[in-house]
Design a protein around this motif. Structure first.
Motif, PDB file in Angstrom:
ATOM      1  N   GLY A  31     -10.145 -29.419 -28.614  1.00  0.00           N
ATOM      2  CA  GLY A  31     -11.084 -29.240 -27.508  1.00  0.00           C
ATOM      3  C   GLY A  31     -12.508 -29.547 -27.929  1.00  0.00           C
ATOM      4  N   GLU A  32     -12.881 -29.124 -29.122  1.00  0.00           N
ATOM      5  CA  GLU A  32     -14.228 -29.395 -29.626  1.00  0.00           C
ATOM      6  C   GLU A  32     -14.460 -30.891 -29.798  1.00  0.00           C
ATOM      7  OE1 GLU A  32     -14.461 -27.133 -33.187  1.00  0.00           O
ATOM      8  OE2 GLU A  32     -14.965 -25.242 -32.158  1.00  0.00           O
ATOM      9  N   LYS A  33     -13.433 -31.617 -30.220  1.00  0.00           N
ATOM     10  CA  LYS A  33     -13.558 -33.066 -30.369  1.00  0.00           C
ATOM     11  C   LYS A  33     -13.786 -33.736 -29.011  1.00  0.00           C
ATOM     12  CE  LYS A  33     -10.740 -33.525 -34.560  1.00  0.00           C
ATOM     13  NZ  LYS A  33      -9.472 -34.052 -35.133  1.00  0.00           N
ATOM     14  N   VAL A  34     -13.081 -33.247 -27.991  1.00  0.00           N
ATOM     15  CA  VAL A  34     -13.268 -33.794 -26.646  1.00  0.00           C
ATOM     16  C   VAL A  34     -14.695 -33.544 -26.161  1.00  0.00           C
ATOM     17  CG1 VAL A  34     -12.598 -33.566 -24.219  1.00  0.00           C
ATOM     18  CG2 VAL A  34     -10.839 -33.612 -26.015  1.00  0.00           C
ATOM     19  N   ILE A  35     -15.176 -32.346 -26.344  1.00  0.00           N
ATOM     20  CA  ILE A  35     -16.527 -31.995 -25.895  1.00  0.00           C
ATOM     21  C   ILE A  35     -17.573 -32.844 -26.615  1.00  0.00           C
ATOM     22  CG2 ILE A  35     -18.263 -30.164 -25.819  1.00  0.00           C
ATOM     23  CD1 ILE A  35     -16.015 -29.896 -23.728  1.00  0.00           C
ATOM     24  N   ARG A  36     -17.395 -33.067 -27.904  1.00  0.00           N
ATOM     25  CA  ARG A  36     -18.340 -33.902 -28.658  1.00  0.00           C
ATOM     26  C   ARG A  36     -18.370 -35.334 -28.129  1.00  0.00           C
ATOM     27  NH1 ARG A  36     -16.366 -31.140 -33.328  1.00  0.00           N
ATOM     28  NH2 ARG A  36     -15.008 -32.906 -33.845  1.00  0.00           N
ATOM     29  N   GLN A  37     -17.225 -35.811 -27.639  1.00  0.00           N
ATOM     30  CA  GLN A  37     -17.131 -37.185 -27.141  1.00  0.00           C
ATOM     31  C   GLN A  37     -17.574 -37.298 -25.686  1.00  0.00           C
ATOM     32  OE1 GLN A  37     -16.432 -39.970 -28.829  1.00  0.00           O
ATOM     33  NE2 GLN A  37     -16.653 -41.204 -26.967  1.00  0.00           N
ATOM     34  N   THR A  38     -17.805 -36.183 -25.027  1.00  0.00           N
ATOM     35  CA  THR A  38     -18.194 -36.167 -23.607  1.00  0.00           C
ATOM     36  C   THR A  38     -19.689 -35.871 -23.495  1.00  0.00           C
ATOM     37  OG1 THR A  38     -15.994 -35.319 -23.015  1.00  0.00           O
ATOM     38  CG2 THR A  38     -17.729 -35.117 -21.355  1.00  0.00           C
ATOM     39  N   PRO A  76      -9.555 -39.860 -14.431  1.00  0.00           N
ATOM     40  CA  PRO A  76     -10.211 -38.606 -14.798  1.00  0.00           C
ATOM     41  C   PRO A  76     -10.475 -38.541 -16.298  1.00  0.00           C
ATOM     42  CG  PRO A  76      -8.240 -38.226 -13.465  1.00  0.00           C
ATOM     43  CD  PRO A  76      -8.199 -39.640 -13.945  1.00  0.00           C
ATOM     44  N   GLY A  77     -11.543 -37.841 -16.636  1.00  0.00           N
ATOM     45  CA  GLY A  77     -11.770 -37.490 -18.029  1.00  0.00           C
ATOM     46  C   GLY A  77     -10.921 -36.287 -18.363  1.00  0.00           C
ATOM     47  N   PHE A  78     -11.462 -35.338 -19.089  1.00  0.00           N
ATOM     48  CA  PHE A  78     -10.683 -34.167 -19.506  1.00  0.00           C
ATOM     49  C   PHE A  78     -10.946 -32.993 -18.562  1.00  0.00           C
ATOM     50  CE2 PHE A  78     -10.296 -36.841 -23.096  1.00  0.00           C
ATOM     51  CZ  PHE A  78      -9.121 -36.474 -23.712  1.00  0.00           C
ATOM     52  N   PHE A  79      -9.892 -32.632 -17.847  1.00  0.00           N
ATOM     53  CA  PHE A  79      -9.892 -31.498 -16.926  1.00  0.00           C
ATOM     54  C   PHE A  79      -8.829 -30.518 -17.425  1.00  0.00           C
ATOM     55  CE2 PHE A  79     -11.708 -34.953 -14.674  1.00  0.00           C
ATOM     56  CZ  PHE A  79     -12.520 -34.437 -13.676  1.00  0.00           C
ATOM     57  N   LEU A  80      -9.093 -29.254 -17.365  1.00  0.00           N
ATOM     58  CA  LEU A  80      -8.124 -28.264 -17.816  1.00  0.00           C
ATOM     59  C   LEU A  80      -7.003 -28.122 -16.796  1.00  0.00           C
ATOM     60  CD1 LEU A  80     -10.393 -25.456 -19.315  1.00  0.00           C
ATOM     61  CD2 LEU A  80      -9.152 -27.275 -20.522  1.00  0.00           C
ATOM     62  N   THR A  81      -5.778 -28.343 -17.235  1.00  0.00           N
ATOM     63  CA  THR A  81      -4.599 -28.196 -16.389  1.00  0.00           C
ATOM     64  C   THR A  81      -3.591 -27.305 -17.103  1.00  0.00           C
ATOM     65  OG1 THR A  81      -3.407 -30.086 -17.329  1.00  0.00           O
ATOM     66  CG2 THR A  81      -4.964 -30.547 -15.535  1.00  0.00           C
TER      67      THR A  81
END
Length: 271
Positions: free
Chosen positions: A221-228, A198-203
């Protein structure tokens, strides 16, 4: 025409079945026609989820166990076999991060909590290997089946802070390939092992790290979104299709693989 994606007649155990992703796993298996063993440490949640499935016409049983306790796992296996008489698959969904497995930016890199790192690694690696040892034996007696491990983006890239989790998931990847080959050497194509990444899922574990109370993103979180490339987090139900495929006969010639469900995180170079 036979539906090779169906899990009808199959019995699948899901470790970590009381978690957020585990809930999608068990519901997806039931929707595909399978019976499910919901394994976790939280007895109340496991029983509540099993009751809902059974009341809606599915088949489920709550199995209370710690994935690091072989005695717990053996007892859970016997309970499942007493109920269903067979086992066709295993999803190693248990795992996750621990506070003691985290190294913060302001901490001395040469004085990290080694024992904490070990405990986090153990949960993810041995919490995958031990259930396979116990439930894999029952799958072998059935004669055919599929085992799905849960990998992570943390095994592909250096994700800061969570070293223990990174190491644990990297070890799971190694185990996934090694054990798939050994299964093939001994059982041919009858028993397969693959991984879902899985990538990044909110748990429950990462929600506060990635999002703010008002629904926005933290700096991390913003860094994850930029990389996705999809520019969003995943929905747990978006893992179901790949999971059911790996558990079903539709993936009969697939073993030792890793299926990334990550919105493109693992392939994006950042530019």
């Amino acid at each position: 025409m036979e539906n090779s994606f169906s899990l009808k007649g199959k019995v699948i155990v899901v470790t970590g079945g009381t978690g957020i992703l585990g809930n999608s796993f068990i519901n997806g298996i039931v929707e595909a026609g399978g019976a499910v063993g919901i394994l976790g440490r939280n007895k109340q949640v496991a029983e509540e989820r099993a009751d809902v499935i059974n009341k809606n016409g599915g088949q489920a049983i709550a199995l209370v166990a710690d994935v690091l306790s072989e005695d717990d796992l053996q007892n859970a296996k016997q309970t499942l076999l007493d109920k269903f008489g067979r086992l066709d698959g295993l999803v190693n969904g248990a795992g996750g991060n621990m506070p003691e497995g985290v190294l913060q930016p302001d901490e001395d890199i040469f004085k990290m909590n080694i024992e904490g790192m070990k405990r986090t690694l153990d949960l993810n690696l041995w919490g995958t290997l031990l259930p396979t040892q116990v439930f894999g034996d029952a799958i072998a007696k059935t004669g055919k089946g599929s085992i799905v491990n849960i990998s992570s983006m943390n095994s592909k890239r250096a994700i800061t802070k969570v070293l223990g989790y990174n190491m644990g998931k990297a070890a799971v990847d190694c185990y996934n390939q090694w054990f798939a080959v050994e299964l093939a050497n001994r059982y041919g194509d009858a028993i397969r092992m693959n991984a879902l990444a899985p990538g990044f899922f909110l748990t429950e574990q990462n929600r506060n790290l990635l999002t703010t109370p008002d629904g926005g993103y933290t700096e991390r979180g913003e860094k994850v979104i930029r990389q996705t490339p999809f520019k969003r987090f995943g929905n747990p139900d978006e893992l179901i299709g790949a999971l059911v495929w790996l558990l079903s006969d539709a993936s009969a010639f697939v073993t030792g693989s890793m299926i990334c469900v990550d919105g493109g995180f693992s392939i994006f170079g950042g530019v």
